[in-house]
Design a protein around this motif. Structure first.
Motif, PDB file in Angstrom:
ATOM      1  N   PHE A 286       0.678  -1.395   0.047  1.00  0.00           N
ATOM      2  CA  PHE A 286      -0.071  -0.167   0.087  1.00  0.00           C
ATOM      3  C   PHE A 286       0.816   1.299   0.040  1.00  0.00           C
ATOM      4  O   PHE A 286       0.545   2.036  -0.756  1.00  0.00           O
ATOM      5  CB  PHE A 286      -0.769   0.056   1.118  1.00  0.00           C
ATOM      6  N   ILE A 287       2.070   1.387   0.745  1.00  0.00           N
ATOM      7  CA  ILE A 287       2.685   2.382   0.851  1.00  0.00           C
ATOM      8  C   ILE A 287       3.519   2.448  -0.438  1.00  0.00           C
ATOM      9  O   ILE A 287       3.719   3.556  -0.885  1.00  0.00           O
ATOM     10  CB  ILE A 287       3.786   2.195   2.016  1.00  0.00           C
ATOM     11  N   SER A 288       3.985   1.519  -1.150  1.00  0.00           N
ATOM     12  CA  SER A 288       4.689   1.524  -2.356  1.00  0.00           C
ATOM     13  C   SER A 288       3.626   2.217  -3.433  1.00  0.00           C
ATOM     14  O   SER A 288       4.228   3.019  -4.110  1.00  0.00           O
ATOM     15  CB  SER A 288       5.096   0.142  -2.659  1.00  0.00           C
ATOM     16  N   GLN A 289       2.607   1.811  -3.403  1.00  0.00           N
ATOM     17  CA  GLN A 289       1.256   2.344  -4.458  1.00  0.00           C
ATOM     18  C   GLN A 289       1.148   3.796  -3.925  1.00  0.00           C
ATOM     19  O   GLN A 289       1.049   4.593  -4.935  1.00  0.00           O
ATOM     20  CB  GLN A 289       0.151   1.483  -4.219  1.00  0.00           C
ATOM     21  N   ALA A 290       1.162   4.059  -2.986  1.00  0.00           N
ATOM     22  CA  ALA A 290       0.863   5.568  -2.628  1.00  0.00           C
ATOM     23  C   ALA A 290       2.267   6.658  -2.897  1.00  0.00           C
ATOM     24  O   ALA A 290       1.827   7.616  -3.391  1.00  0.00           O
ATOM     25  CB  ALA A 290       0.904   5.869  -0.863  1.00  0.00           C
ATOM     26  N   LYS A 291       3.479   5.891  -2.871  1.00  0.00           N
ATOM     27  CA  LYS A 291       4.435   6.888  -3.418  1.00  0.00           C
ATOM     28  C   LYS A 291       4.509   6.930  -4.980  1.00  0.00           C
ATOM     29  O   LYS A 291       4.755   7.928  -5.390  1.00  0.00           O
ATOM     30  CB  LYS A 291       5.751   5.970  -3.140  1.00  0.00           C
ATOM     31  N   LYS A 292       3.823   5.927  -5.733  1.00  0.00           N
ATOM     32  CA  LYS A 292       3.682   6.065  -7.206  1.00  0.00           C
ATOM     33  C   LYS A 292       2.571   6.936  -7.513  1.00  0.00           C
ATOM     34  O   LYS A 292       2.398   7.236  -8.841  1.00  0.00           O
ATOM     35  CB  LYS A 292       3.570   4.741  -7.718  1.00  0.00           C
TER      36      LYS A 292
END
Length: 294
Positions: A286-292
């Motif tokens: 989820f955090i990885s998707q938020a960064k993108k």
């Protein structure tokens, strides 16, 4: 000595005030509750509660146990939920707390591809916290905290996901609309619209107006971004929002944004999680998707 049932009983007494209501909430008999606490009082050699008419009042010892209960019981519930999901073959749950009012549209862009990759994740978004979400994260009521104003604690890891500029929003026909930036004293006669948040936590006050010992003519609260921008577009006042959000709405509305002072106000959106949960795959994804997602 201390058992989970003791914590549940004292939490129920704290919430409901009477033995009858506490027993009903726990689906137990009054005698069962009384017997359990009398046994505990015998073990610890001190009184846990006192009767005041029909009501019960926790003693100092009872209050200590109830304080423990407020921290521990949500963790029990959280762990039981995870175990239940594992037993059913589900991946887990992601409960998100929002302290960023205008970030909801951004979050929708994060959630859509995320749910496609994690079809078994149960997701919930809570927006009512305003600035109380940190306590909810610490007490396991939520799993993720999205905030532009992190309150750093040893138990919490805040990961920056994207930066933005906080900007003043005015009607395209406003007298300030042609300026690149605004000065604090230029807002003295303006009506300021903002979300219902304590003024000291609003960047336009804490980072712009207050340091210059300036203020606005009037400050009004509006709960939704859309209504706020409609009021600004009608030249009824001004507001302060993330630049990326203003740019989106400026495509279809007669509004413009200005920098706060020559240097501007630069902000960062953070995702806060509990330190011990950084190994959870679906949480980190989820955090990885938020960064993108911008």
């Amino acid at each position: 000595m201390l058992e989970r049932i003791h914590l549940e009983i004292l939490s129920a007494i704290k919430e409901h005030g009477t033995l009858t209501k506490a027993a009903d909430s726990l689906h137990l008999s009054q005698s069962a509750l009384s017997h359990s606490i009398k046994k505990l009082e015998s073990q610890v050699a001190t009184q846990i509660w006192k009767k005041e008419g029909r009501n019960l009042r926790l003693t100092a010892a009872g209050e200590r146990i109830q304080t423990l209960a407020s921290r521990v019981l949500p963790q029990f519930s959280h762990t039981e939920l995870l175990l239940s999901q594992i037993a059913k073959g589900e991946a887990g749950a992601l409960r998100i707390g929002m302290e960023c009012h205008p970030c909801y549209q951004w979050l929708l862009r994060v959630i859509h591809p995320y749910l496609q990759r994690w079809p078994n994740i149960d997701m919930d978004v809570k927006q009512e916290f305003q600035f109380g979400a940190l306590g909810a994260l610490l007490s396991y009521e939520i799993d993720v905290l999205i905030t532009p104003d992190p309150l750093f604690k040893p138990q919490i890891n805040y990961i920056p996901v994207f930066g933005y500029e906080h900007r003043l929003v005015v009607c395209a026909e406003h007298k300030l609309a042609d300026q690149e930036f605004v000065l604090p004293e230029q807002l003295a006669q303006e009506v300021l619209f903002s979300y219902p948040v304590e003024p000291l936590r609003l960047d336009i006050f804490s980072q712009f107006l207050n340091p210059a010992k300036c203020s606005v003519k009037k400050h009004k609260n509006i709960e939704t971004t859309e209504i706020m921008l409609q009021m600004v577009a009608a030249n009824r006042g001004v507001c302060a929002l993330p630049g990326w959000l203003v740019d989106e709405h400026a495509k279809s509305m007669p509004i413009k944004s200005l920098r706060f002072g020559e240097k501007g106000i630069n902000k960062q959106i953070y995702v806060g999680i509990r330190n011990k949960e950084q190994q959870i795959e679906y949480l980190m994804d989820f955090i990885s998707q938020a960064k993108k997602t911008k």
